[in-house]
Design an enzyme around this catalytic site. Structure first.
Site, PDB file in Angstrom:
ATOM      1  N   GLU A   1       0.790  -1.229   0.000  1.00 23.36           N
ATOM      2  CA  GLU A   1       0.000   0.000   0.000  1.00 23.36           C
ATOM      3  C   GLU A   1       0.826   1.285   0.000  1.00 23.36           C
ATOM      4  O   GLU A   1       0.784   2.092   0.931  1.00 23.36           O
ATOM      5  CB  GLU A   1      -0.965  -0.003   1.185  1.00 23.36           C
ATOM      6  CG  GLU A   1      -1.994  -1.070   1.068  1.00 23.36           C
ATOM      7  CD  GLU A   1      -3.294  -0.709   1.750  1.00 23.36           C
ATOM      8  OE1 GLU A   1      -3.422   0.386   2.310  1.00 23.36           O
ATOM      9  OE2 GLU A   1      -4.196  -1.552   1.713  1.00 23.36           O
TER      10      GLU A   1
ATOM     11  N   GLU B   1      -5.684  -8.266  -0.093  1.00 21.75           N
ATOM     12  CA  GLU B   1      -6.463  -7.933   1.098  1.00 21.75           C
ATOM     13  C   GLU B   1      -7.905  -7.616   0.713  1.00 21.75           C
ATOM     14  O   GLU B   1      -8.135  -6.942  -0.287  1.00 21.75           O
ATOM     15  CB  GLU B   1      -5.911  -6.704   1.840  1.00 21.75           C
ATOM     16  CG  GLU B   1      -4.630  -6.961   2.591  1.00 21.75           C
ATOM     17  CD  GLU B   1      -4.137  -5.730   3.320  1.00 21.75           C
ATOM     18  OE1 GLU B   1      -4.963  -4.874   3.710  1.00 21.75           O
ATOM     19  OE2 GLU B   1      -2.910  -5.582   3.458  1.00 21.75           O
TER      20      GLU B   1
END
Ligand code: GCO
Length: 489
Positions: A206, A395
């Protein structure tokens, strides 16, 4: 109208249930028919689809000063007043460093065949670079061996935000390209030593969030509020770190080791699925990810990104973009929310980004808007825009209140609703041939949720952080059934 504490609406519901009970024979018959006709009622995923769960080092390990570990920017950050909503820290977290064998059994109990974890850079290089800690990788060797002994494939993320504080102190962390180079050295060192058993490596988790939250909003470590030009330069260094790490893995890992990013893509969704809106959503997805994922997959910054950034554009060496664009083996996508709904542009603009109404539904985290089609469009756009042949959902999951009832159980039917609808949309993508190869549910167990501390629970297993007791929630049973059937009921 209320009667004995029951409202009219409640009565109507009871009445409906009783009617159903009367005709339960027929209801039962219908239910059995569905089970007897599994094909008709199940959304089956491709054979060999990989089901897993995900965690990260800082959020679960604890043992922050054990076996030579150096301190990370998050260790420093959580002890700053007011940064963590419940004033908690991850000094102990899930004590996973000591309980990893028990936790591997939790993964096994789900029937999951893969596990995405992260390696704490400060355990391996306590000062970020230079002399490695001889015990640094030992924990991960133990963890990997335990996973493999239980038939679970390890997927390792090299960086999940826990930068060695020494690099922050010495260079300003990701504000310096020295950190990009140090990350590549760390990546090569780790890949050389684990790639005999770990065949899939994610570089950085991320970039989108770590840059914006850590250097723009200041709500994540290192807690800075920089001007846009410096934020763009930080993002460039993270992208460069990814690229140099890919090159280091290629140079030092066993042949056949796969490497790629795990990114929270800004996914743009056509508000109405007309061809014009779908095209607009594709263009918007490419542009809104121009600073990282698009640069990785195209080896350049888009013209619109550079034009829009203007004087705030990052400065870089010519060879930087070649490194950033180093060929990768897969793309990991962290998908939670519908980042943007889009319609076709007007007045020459290629797309229109629609505002979210205040009443737009959310899960237990205020940022977590519900939009299951996000998990359809994210991989579909990546496959279509960049011809990516292998995608993992690295995720997906949701926070929920997860309050145990008197019987000690957690009936998280809200999480099950979320998962069923997102997995239904992911199934749609696989049906259409989008190359999604696996799904890692976030998260295996409740853990330290960054600035939300322990107040936001994302786990399939409930954790009592006072006793470290792990308890399967109803969603653990749901996910076990999904894995067993390789389908969404
Ligand atoms: C992220 C991080 C996870 C979070 C999870 C819930 O995607 O932000 O990878 O560490 O805990 O996503 O916010």
């Amino acid at each position: 109208m209320r009667f004995n504490g029951f409202s009219r609406r409640h009565f109507a519901k009871i009445a409906a249930w009783s009617a159903l009970a009367i005709s339960s024979k027929s209801a039962e018959g219908v239910a059995n028919a569905a089970v007897q006709n599994p094909k008709g009622s199940l959304a089956a995923f491709p054979r060999g689809f990989l089901w897993g769960t995900a965690t990260s080092a800082y959020q679960i390990e604890g043992a922050i000063d054990e076996d030579g570990r150096g301190i990370s920017i998050w260790d420093r950050f959580v002890h700053l007043n007011g940064k963590i909503i419940d004033q908690s820290t991850a000094d102990v977290a899930n004590d996973h460093y000591h309980r990893y064998k028990e936790d591997v059994q939790l993964i096994k109990a789900l029937g999951a065949k893969a596990y995405r974890f992260s390696i704490a850079w400060p355990r391996v290089f306590p000062e970020g670079a230079g002399t490695p800690n001889p015990k640094g990788l030992d924990f991960y060797h133990r963890l990997v061996d335990e996973l493999l002994a239980n038939g679970i494939e390890p997927f390792a993320t090299l960086y999940h935000w826990d930068l060695p504080q020494a690099l922050q102190d010495r260079y300003g962390g990701w504000r310096s390209r020295e950190t990009s180079k140090a990350f590549a050295d760390y990546a090569g060192y780790v890949a050389e030593r684990i790639s005999d058993r770990v065949k899939s490596i994610f570089t950085i988790n991320e970039c989108g969030r770590l840059v914006q939250a850590g250097f723009g909003m200041g709500i994540d470590a290192p807690g800075l509020n920089l001007p846009q030009k410096e934020i763009n330069q930080v993002r460039h260094h993270v992208a460069l770190g990814h690229g140099l790490a890919v090159q280091a893995v290629r140079a030092h890992a066993r042949r056949g080791t796969r490497v790629g990013p795990a990114e929270n893509i800004e996914v743009c969704i056509p508000a109405i699925e007309t061809p014009a809106n779908v095209r607009a959503a594709e263009i918007a997805t490419r542009e809104l990810n121009a600073g990282y994922l698009t640069a990785i997959l195209e080896g350049k910054y888009t013209d619109a990104f550079l034009a829009y950034a203007g004087a705030n554009a990052p400065t870089y060496e010519p060879e930087d973009l070649k490194a950033i664009g180093s060929p990768i083996d897969f793309v990991g996508l962290n998908v939670y929310q519908p980042n943007q709904y889009v319609t076709a542009g007007e007045n020459g603009h290629p797309f229109t980004l629609l505002p979210f109404p205040a009443t737009y539904p959310r899960m237990d985290s205020s940022w977590l808007r519900i939009g299951p089609e996000a998990i359809y469009w994210a991989p579909r756009h990546v496959a279509k825009l960049w011809n990516v042949k292998s995608i993992y959902i690295t995720e997906n999951g949701t926070s929920a209140a997860d309050k145990p009832t008197e019987d000690g159980k957690v009936y998280d039917i809200d999480r099950i609703m979320f998962l069923r609808n997102y997995l239904g949309q992911l199934h749609r993508a696989t049906l259409e041939g989008v190359p999604v190869k696996g799904y890692f549910l976030w998260s295996l167990m409740d853990n330290f949720e960054w600035s939300d501390g322990y107040e936001k629970r994302f786990g399939l297993y409930h954790v009592d952080f006072k006793t470290q007791r792990r308890t399967p929630k109803l969603s653990a049973s749901f996910y076990r059934e999904v894995i067993k059937q390789n389908a969404v009921m």
